[in-house]
Design a protein around this motif. Structure first.
Motif, PDB file in Angstrom:
ATOM      1  N   UNK A 246      -2.921  12.765  -7.071  1.00 50.38           N
ATOM      2  CA  UNK A 246      -3.381  12.108  -6.203  1.00 50.38           C
ATOM      3  C   UNK A 246      -2.896  12.718  -4.812  1.00 50.38           C
ATOM      4  N   UNK A 247      -3.641  13.178  -4.241  1.00 50.64           N
ATOM      5  CA  UNK A 247      -3.277  13.604  -2.704  1.00 50.64           C
ATOM      6  C   UNK A 247      -3.872  12.513  -1.539  1.00 50.64           C
ATOM      7  N   UNK A 248      -2.890  11.987  -1.253  1.00 46.02           N
ATOM      8  CA  UNK A 248      -3.311  10.727  -0.396  1.00 46.02           C
ATOM      9  C   UNK A 248      -3.444  11.249   1.133  1.00 46.02           C
ATOM     10  N   UNK A 249      -4.372  10.564   2.036  1.00 40.84           N
ATOM     11  CA  UNK A 249      -4.362  10.733   3.159  1.00 40.84           C
ATOM     12  C   UNK A 249      -4.711   9.255   3.916  1.00 40.84           C
TER      13      UNK A 249
ATOM     14  N   UNK B 294       0.772  -1.214   0.039  1.00 35.18           N
ATOM     15  CA  UNK B 294       0.206   0.194  -0.115  1.00 35.18           C
ATOM     16  C   UNK B 294       0.696   1.295   0.114  1.00 35.18           C
ATOM     17  N   UNK B 295       1.959   1.293   1.004  1.00 37.58           N
ATOM     18  CA  UNK B 295       2.807   2.535   0.803  1.00 37.58           C
ATOM     19  C   UNK B 295       3.483   2.571  -0.468  1.00 37.58           C
TER      20      UNK B 295
ATOM     21  N   UNK C 166       1.667   7.059  -6.674  1.00 38.09           N
ATOM     22  CA  UNK C 166       0.672   7.874  -7.024  1.00 38.09           C
ATOM     23  C   UNK C 166       0.686   9.487  -6.658  1.00 38.09           C
ATOM     24  N   UNK C 167       1.401   9.620  -5.629  1.00 31.45           N
ATOM     25  CA  UNK C 167       1.516  10.773  -4.958  1.00 31.45           C
ATOM     26  C   UNK C 167       2.590  11.472  -6.031  1.00 31.45           C
TER      27      UNK C 167
ATOM     28  N   UNK D  21       4.749  -6.574 -13.825  1.00 29.77           N
ATOM     29  CA  UNK D  21       4.477  -6.584 -12.209  1.00 29.77           C
ATOM     30  C   UNK D  21       5.406  -5.161 -11.857  1.00 29.77           C
ATOM     31  N   UNK D  22       5.584  -4.288 -12.721  1.00 30.01           N
ATOM     32  CA  UNK D  22       6.205  -3.149 -12.046  1.00 30.01           C
ATOM     33  C   UNK D  22       5.274  -2.233 -11.381  1.00 30.01           C
ATOM     34  N   UNK D  23       5.757  -1.569 -10.380  1.00 27.38           N
ATOM     35  CA  UNK D  23       4.876  -0.440  -9.630  1.00 27.38           C
ATOM     36  C   UNK D  23       4.444   0.384 -10.614  1.00 27.38           C
ATOM     37  N   UNK D  24       5.165   0.780 -11.656  1.00 28.05           N
ATOM     38  CA  UNK D  24       4.493   2.098 -12.689  1.00 28.05           C
ATOM     39  C   UNK D  24       3.347   1.362 -13.039  1.00 28.05           C
TER      40      UNK D  24
END
Length: 393
Positions: A32-35, A19-20, A26-27, A366-369
């Motif tokens: 995307x502004x994550x909270x 998740x992190x 995304x940030x 399977x990359x994070x991108x």
């Protein structure tokens, strides 16, 4: 786009880490502004603080308890429900106090056993996405603090993200609508520098098995397989177990190693944080799991150009193309696993080629991108259409 992420309470495990890494990508790369909502002042909070991601400790709990029909089990479940309900009330109060929920566009709950997102959707009407990381069999294996949990998911989650087709099928079997599940594989960060393979100086074939040490992960299968190998193959091996786990199980397999006279082969390394840095030293990566929902460790093996041997269960057949970029063995079949190990040892050049193809499979799929791009597109679709239906794709 303001996205409220709800983390799990076990911050040392893979789900919060996944998740992190998603949140950070995304940030940094999308609007995307994550909270982040956290159970406690854990490792994820420290990471969020370090990169200045807004986060709040609200103290929510998971909504499950292991089934136990004894009187002791009943008492434990009753106490669990009391703690769960109190934490739920406190969490909702802290959220209302600290966050302007009218500014939130999407709620993204990171695991299926956290139901706080369902409550927030019911109160504020914000689209709620549930990440299905756990096997669907938990519906039968655990007691839930809320009745008709599948019905709650179907009514209050606009979309459910399954981390593999294997996970999707299990949840469909347990009642989640197929049209509300989208498969998005997890992703791993791809280093910018080319991978450099290292070698131990002892000229042995070094096998690694990472992850929690437990019956579910199946370290005993590897021990039993090595026991079947001829002595000349045993003499070539060094096998490293990296991770911590069930003490009773660890003591049992250590006892078996001694009785089989394999002490010189197996090494218990304990937990290590820098796993991506040490994987290139190994030749073979093994996964003997009963069911891997995705198989992050398998993907990390492949990224490090290891020749992977994995059980033919869970998502492993989706990740590994058998005999092309890795090998699958029949789960719990020690002889088959032993034969696969022997085959890899006998074919040194094949092992190198398999490792190269394995890394390419990860980079291409399977990359994070790729993962974060697919998640962001899902967010956009939900916000633009107001609904989600997989059958409309």
């Amino acid at each position: 786009m303001r996205v409220l992420f709800i983390s799990h309470e076990d911050a040392d495990f893979g789900a919060p880490k996944a998740m992190f890494e998603l949140i950070l990508n995304l940030k940094n790369n999308y609007d995307v502004e994550p909270i982040v909502l956290l159970h406690s002042d854990d490792n994820i909070k420290k990471l969020c603080d370090k990169v200045e991601i807004e986060n709040y400790v609200v103290g929510h709990r998971n909504c499950i308890s292991k089934k136990n029909r004894s009187i002791k089990g009943y008492i434990h479940f009753c106490l669990k429900k009391i703690v769960y309900n109190l934490s739920r009330i406190i969490a909702l109060h802290r959220i209302k106090k600290n966050i302007d929920m009218k500014s939130i566009d999407i709620i993204h709950t990171n695991v299926s056993i956290i139901d706080l997102g369902i409550d927030l959707h019911k109160i504020y009407g914000i689209p709620n996405i549930l990440h299905l990381r756990e096997p669907g069999t938990i519906i039968n294996e655990y007691k839930f603090c809320r009745k008709r949990y599948i019905e709650l998911i179907n009514k209050n989650c606009i979309c459910n993200i399954a981390i593999s087709n294997a996970i999707k099928e299990q949840w469909i079997e347990n009642g989640i609508r197929e049209s509300n599940i989208k498969v998005i594989y997890d992703g791993v960060n791809i280093p910018k520098m080319p991978i450099t393979k290292f070698r131990y100086t002892d000229k042995k074939v070094h096998i690694v098995m990472c992850g929690s040490i437990s019956k579910q992960k199946g370290q005993h299968q590897l021990i039993e397989a090595v026991r079947l190998l001829p002595i000349n193959y045993k003499n070539l091996l060094k096998i490293h177990f990296i991770g911590k786990g069930d003490k009773k199980y660890i003591n049992k397999i250590k006892s078996n190693i001694v009785s089989y006279k394999l002490n010189d082969i197996f090494i218990f390394e304990g937990y290590k944080k820098n796993i991506s840095e040490i994987l290139p030293y190994f030749d073979i990566g093994v996964s003997c799991s009963k069911f891997e929902p995705f198989g992050r460790v398998t993907v990390e093996y492949m990224l490090a150009k290891l020749c992977v041997i994995a059980s033919n269960t869970g998502a492993s057949p989706e990740i590994i193309d058998d005999n092309q970029n890795g090998f699958l063995y029949r789960y719990n079949n020690y002889k088959d696993l032993a034969q696969k190990i022997r085959y890899v040892i006998d074919n040194k050049n094949l092992k190198i080629n398999i490792g190269n193809l394995a890394r390419k499979k990860v980079i291409d799929n399977f990359s994070m991108d790729i993962h974060s791009r697919n998640i962001y597109r899902l967010y956009e679709r939900i916000l633009n259409e107001g609904v989600y239906n997989e059958t409309r794709i």
